[in-house]
Design an enzyme around this catalytic site. Structure first.
Site, short mmCIF file in Angstrom:
data_model
loop_
_atom_site.label_atom_id
_atom_site.label_comp_id
_atom_site.label_asym_id
_atom_site.label_seq_id
_atom_site.Cartn_x
_atom_site.Cartn_y
_atom_site.Cartn_z
N ASP A 218 4.56 11.10 -6.73
CA ASP A 218 3.53 10.76 -5.74
C ASP A 218 2.90 12.05 -5.24
O ASP A 218 3.29 13.15 -5.64
CB ASP A 218 4.13 9.95 -4.58
CG ASP A 218 3.14 8.93 -4.03
OD1 ASP A 218 1.96 9.28 -3.85
OD2 ASP A 218 3.54 7.77 -3.76
N GLY A 244 2.36 15.26 -7.47
CA GLY A 244 1.18 15.33 -8.31
C GLY A 244 0.27 14.14 -8.08
O GLY A 244 0.61 13.20 -7.34
N PHE A 246 -1.70 11.08 -10.12
CA PHE A 246 -1.60 10.43 -11.44
C PHE A 246 -2.92 10.41 -12.19
O PHE A 246 -2.96 10.06 -13.36
CB PHE A 246 -0.99 9.03 -11.36
CG PHE A 246 -1.53 8.11 -10.29
CD1 PHE A 246 -2.86 7.74 -10.25
CD2 PHE A 246 -0.67 7.57 -9.35
CE1 PHE A 246 -3.33 6.87 -9.29
CE2 PHE A 246 -1.14 6.69 -8.38
CZ PHE A 246 -2.47 6.34 -8.35
N HIS A 264 -3.90 -2.31 -8.46
CA HIS A 264 -4.89 -3.11 -7.73
C HIS A 264 -5.72 -2.29 -6.74
O HIS A 264 -6.69 -2.79 -6.17
CB HIS A 264 -4.23 -4.30 -7.04
CG HIS A 264 -3.30 -3.97 -5.91
ND1 HIS A 264 -2.67 -4.93 -5.16
CD2 HIS A 264 -2.86 -2.78 -5.41
CE1 HIS A 264 -1.91 -4.37 -4.24
NE2 HIS A 264 -2.01 -3.07 -4.38
#
Length: 356
Positions: A218, A244, A246, A264
């Site tokens: 995360d 980091g 994504f 989502h």
């Protein structure tokens, strides 16, 4: 495309307890639906004022509650009786006390606590829903008045970030134990939860399967909160954290990658790109697990439709999506979809295998 009738009757009646809903062919149904926000604020106000922790200590009379919470006598009794009517409190003729489910789910520190989600919903979602028609007209999020992504604004404020992570804990705390029980972890040696926040989902998995090398990926801002939470759970040093983004950084390699309540938040193109990125990070023979409150193509769950509208109000391109869409992202990336099943109250889990 039919919405499930049970959801419609129980969830749009304006009756949070699910009792006494006006029949569909009656004007009262529309009055209840149009004023459902009243019931929401009755509950959210109790959370804000600290009513439930107060009643956990002892059952109290209405004057005692007024005195301890600093309330005016004019509305307190009606408010408490409304909470009784909703099944949140119980009343013995003299004193009020928490219902069993209230003590289980609305007291901070309890394993099933969902108050973190509701507290943030009160502060962020409730005002945003007041601008719902603006969102329908513009397609723009309504949860911030500042330029840029609402999430980017939030993560730089420690108090807002802690509140957001508490919201994630409330959701993942219900799903982690189920994922530990329903998925066969024995064949894998490592797992990374992408966007795993404070590690509340992966913690019960790590506890149940000590052979796993378990980690969370995360943003750097989350790391101090992660270590704080792992220490509270007795897992500090057992579950590791990789910092980091994504979208800009490589994902850590693992036998199992979990992406839950993440896709989502983003546009379909970004979801597809993230699934493809996960394929590169999953070891051969490993799997990708994705879960979200997906929309059934034939009978969409009304609750999940509301969650999808939450995404409209709080993200730039997010929405709920159908399992068929997710399966297409998996297959395009190279995964073989091997399982699709319900997870928790409203989520769908899809499992894709990376064949060697």
């Amino acid at each position: 495309m039919a919405v499930r009738a049970a959801d419609t009757e129980a969830r749009t009646s304006g009756d949070p307890a699910g009792n006494g809903a006006a029949p569909g062919d009656h004007p009262g149904r529309f009055l209840q639906l149009g004023t459902a926000f009243c019931g929401a604020k009755i509950l959210l106000g109790a959370l804000e004022l600290g009513l439930f922790p107060l009643l956990r200590k002892a059952a109290l009379t209405e004057p005692e509650i007024r005195e301890q919470l600093g309330l005016h006598p004019r509305g307190t009794r009606d408010w408490l009786n409304a909470l009784v009517g909703f099944g949140v409190l119980e009343y013995d003729g003299q004193r009020y006390h928490n219902a069993a489910g209230t003590s289980r789910y609305l007291i901070k520190g309890q394993p099933g606590y969902v108050g973190g989600f509701l507290e943030r919903a009160d502060r962020m979602l409730y005002p945003a829903w007041g601008r719902f028609t603006d969102a329908l007209r513009t397609g723009e999020p309504q949860s911030t008045d500042e330029e840029g992504e609402p999430y980017d604004t939030m993560i730089t404020d420690a108090d807002q970030l802690r509140e957001f992570l508490g919201m994630m804990d409330a959701m993942n705390g219900q799903l982690g134990p189920q994922l530990a029980e329903t998925f066969d972890w024995s064949a894998y040696g490592s797992v990374v939860d992408v966007g795993g926040a404070r590690g509340n989902l992966i913690a019960p998995v790590a506890k149940a399967f000590p052979h796993l090398d378990a980690g969370v990926f995360d943003l750097p801002h989350v790391e101090p909160f992660f270590h704080e939470h792992m220490a509270t759970l007795g897992l500090d040093g057992r579950v590791h954290f990789t910092a980091g983004s994504f979208f800009t950084d490589p994902l850590p390699r693992a036998d199992v990658i979990v992406i839950g309540h993440v896709l989502h938040d983003w546009s379909p193109e970004q979801r597809e790109a993230l699934v493809a990125k996960a394929y590169e990070a999953v070891n051969e023979g490993g799997v990708l697990l994705v879960y979200d409150p997906m929309l059934d193509e034939e009978q969409p769950n009304l609750i999940n439709l509301v969650i999808s509208l939450d995404m409209l109000l709080t993200t730039r391109g997010g929405a709920e999506y159908a399992p068929g869409e997710a399966r297409s992202w998996f297959e395009k990336a190279g995964f073989t979809v091997v399982d699709q099943r319900p997870l928790g109250f409203s989520d769908t889990l899809i499992v894709g295998r990376k064949d060697g």
